[in-house]
Every structure is written in structure tokens, then in C-alpha cells.
Design an enzyme around this catalytic site. Structure first.
Site, PDB file in Angstrom:
ATOM      1  N   PRO A 126       0.741  -1.091  -0.034  1.00 26.16           N
ATOM      2  CG  PRO A 126       0.403  -0.742   2.253  1.00 26.16           C
ATOM      3  CD  PRO A 126       1.201  -1.541   1.214  1.00 26.16           C
ATOM      4  CD  GLU A 127       2.115   4.520  -3.675  1.00 18.03           C
ATOM      5  OE1 GLU A 127       1.978   5.588  -3.801  1.00 18.03           O
ATOM      6  OE2 GLU A 127       2.252   3.778  -4.762  1.00 18.03           O
TER       7      GLU A 127
END
Length: 279
Positions: free
Chosen positions: A16-17
Site C-alpha cells: 500500500p501507499e
């Protein structure tokens, strides 16, 4: 309900970011705040190294959750006692809402429900830290939150002025822009009209201010759209993929000037940019 997992997408990105972690945070907050950890089981000793699983299980059992926060790409679960569980999801970590394989830890809650931590590639980490340790741990690894008041043009200018590396490589440095990754770096540079290969120290004050605005705009859009759904089932409600201006659009027309988006590599990452309006 969707299973929260993180898989390699068809476009080659690894979640994820920051926007995706923020989506996790909001979901976990609804499930955990006010609940007590009645049972904790760590199934993979590597998850809690250098501590033994039994130590972490003993520390967390009986703890009541008072907040679920995010710092960069880290999830921070805070307890009534002052302790905090710091979770770094890395490539494939997640908290599924349905039974799943590759569980590395499970937590029973005092309302009879529970959560499990799933991590196919087993790179994620759990650390239990006291307040002074937590502050030092995060400060050593992360710059200020890019959507917070401390992420100023002056801060960014000071960090860029020291670096001859390509601009995108510097933007990916978590001590410069906490929580940003490959997608949102491409998007931020597109919004800022800045070429990813420019040496970071060459930016003038106006360009640094544009970069700051570009970072914030890209991340805010990602959060508003609950991350990106890249067809891997990780974020089925996400719609950021419909908003991409640069990432994954090689050979497609720029939505600003209509030139074709190009792809190169910066710091080992596939990088998408407009050759005309990003300078």
C-alpha cells in the site's frame, strides 16, 4: 465485505501507499477502538523479531484500544496503558474481514469478534513500543506527514537542496515525503509539472512550492477515492485508478497537453511522465 489483502497488481504495483494505509486505518478504527484484546496469538516468530511471540502475546493480551492512527505507511494501534502496536504492512500485509490463508497473527476481541493479520510474503512487522520509544522510532524513519502543517515549502526546499539524485528518487525517500510510493510520486510530479529525472537540488522556490502542492493534491485525491482498485481485489471500493494522470498511462494522451505519456525507470521504479508539460 471485502478481504483486505495486498497483492501484486496487473500493472506491477505493490500496495500500500499512504491513501491505501489510511483506508485500512479508518476500517480498523471502526472495529477496534473501545475493544479489548482478549486473546493474541502470533503464528510466525519472524513477525515480532527480535521479541519472542510469547512476549508480544503477553504484552497485548488485556489491552484496550483507544486509537488507530497512521504515520506514513505505518499503522499505529494505541492502547489505554500507553503502549502502541506499530504495524508495517510492507508488500502483502493486511487485516481480512473474512477467513483467509497465510495468517501470521490472530487477535480475539472482548465482544466475541476478532481480527487476523494476513501476509503472503511475510515481510510485514509488528513492534510493541512505549511512548518515548514510539516517537524516536518513527522520527528516525519518517519526515513530517505530507498532509500536515509541518510539511512546508521550506522543509521540502531544505531536503531537496542536499540531493543531486533524480527528483522522483528523492520524493520516494520516506524521510522527505512520508507515505508516498510509486503511484503517488508519479501523480504528484504530474500535478507539479516537474520532470522525474531532474536533479532535486535544481528546483527553485516556485517549483518546490508546486511540488508540495502536487504531493498534497495527489494524496488527498487518493484518500477521497479510498485508494486504487487495480483489479487485484485488495481495494474493491477504491476508484483512484480512474483519476490517474501519469501512472500506468504510457502511450496514452496527457490529460493536460495531449502529448503521449512516456515511461522510464528512476531508482529502479517504473516511472510515468509527460515529456512536454513536465519540465
Amino acid at each position: 465485505m471485502a478481504v483486505w489483502s495486498i497483492r501484486r497488481s496487473s500493472r506491477g504495483r505493490l500496495l500500500p501507499e499512504l491513501p491505501e494505509v489510511e483506508t485500512y486505518r479508518a476500517r480498523l478504527e471502526r472495529r477496534l477502538v473501545g475493544r479489548r484484546f482478549s486473546r493474541v496469538r502470533v503464528h510466525d516468530p519472524r513477525l515480532t523479531m527480535p521479541l519472542e511471540p510469547s512476549e508480544v502475546e503477553a504484552e497485548l493480551t488485556g489491552e484496550r484500544v483507544v486509537a488507530v492512527q497512521r504515520r506514513g505507511k505505518y499503522l499505529v494501534i494505541r492502547f489505554e496503558s500507553g503502549l502502541a502496536l506499530v504495524v508495517h504492512l510492507r508488500m502483502t500485509g493486511g487485516f481480512p474481514e473474512a477467513p483467509a490463508t497465510h495468517e501470521r497473527a490472530t487477535v480475539g476481541l472482548d465482544d466475541g469478534t476478532g481480527v487476523s493479520y494476513r501476509d503472503v510474503r511475510r515481510f510485514g512487522t509488528w513492534q510493541v513500543l512505549a511512548p518515548p520509544e514510539l516517537d524516536d522510532y518513527l522520527a528516525a524513519r519518517l519526515g513530517p506527514e505530507p498532509l500536515g502543517a509541518r510539511f512546508t515549502t521550506r522543509f521540502l526546499a531544505e531536503r531537496l537542496a542536499r540531493r543531486r539524485a533524480p527528483l522522483k528518487a528523492v520524493v520516494l525517500d520516506q524521510r522527505v515525503v512520508a507515505g508516498i510510493g510509486n503511484i503517488y510520486a508519479d501523480e504528484a510530479l504530474w500535478h507539479a509539472r516537474l520532470h522525474p529525472l531532474r536533479p532535486a537540488l535544481e528546483l527553485n522556490e516556485t517549483e518546490v512550492a508546486s511540488l508540495r502542492r502536487g504531493v498534497r493534491r495527489a494524496l488527498r485525491r487518493g484518500i477521497e477515492r479510498q485508494g486504487a482498485n487495480l483489479g487485484d481485489g485488495a481495494y474493491p471500493q477504491g476508484s483512484m485508478q480512474d483519476e490517474f494522470r501519469a501512472y500506468g498511462r504510457a502511450g496514452e494522451p496527457c490529460r493536460r497537453c495531449r502529448a503521449l505519456i512516456e515511461k522510464t525507470r528512476v531508482a529502479g521504479r517504473g516511472t510515468h511522465y509527460c515529456p512536454v508539460c513536465q519540465r
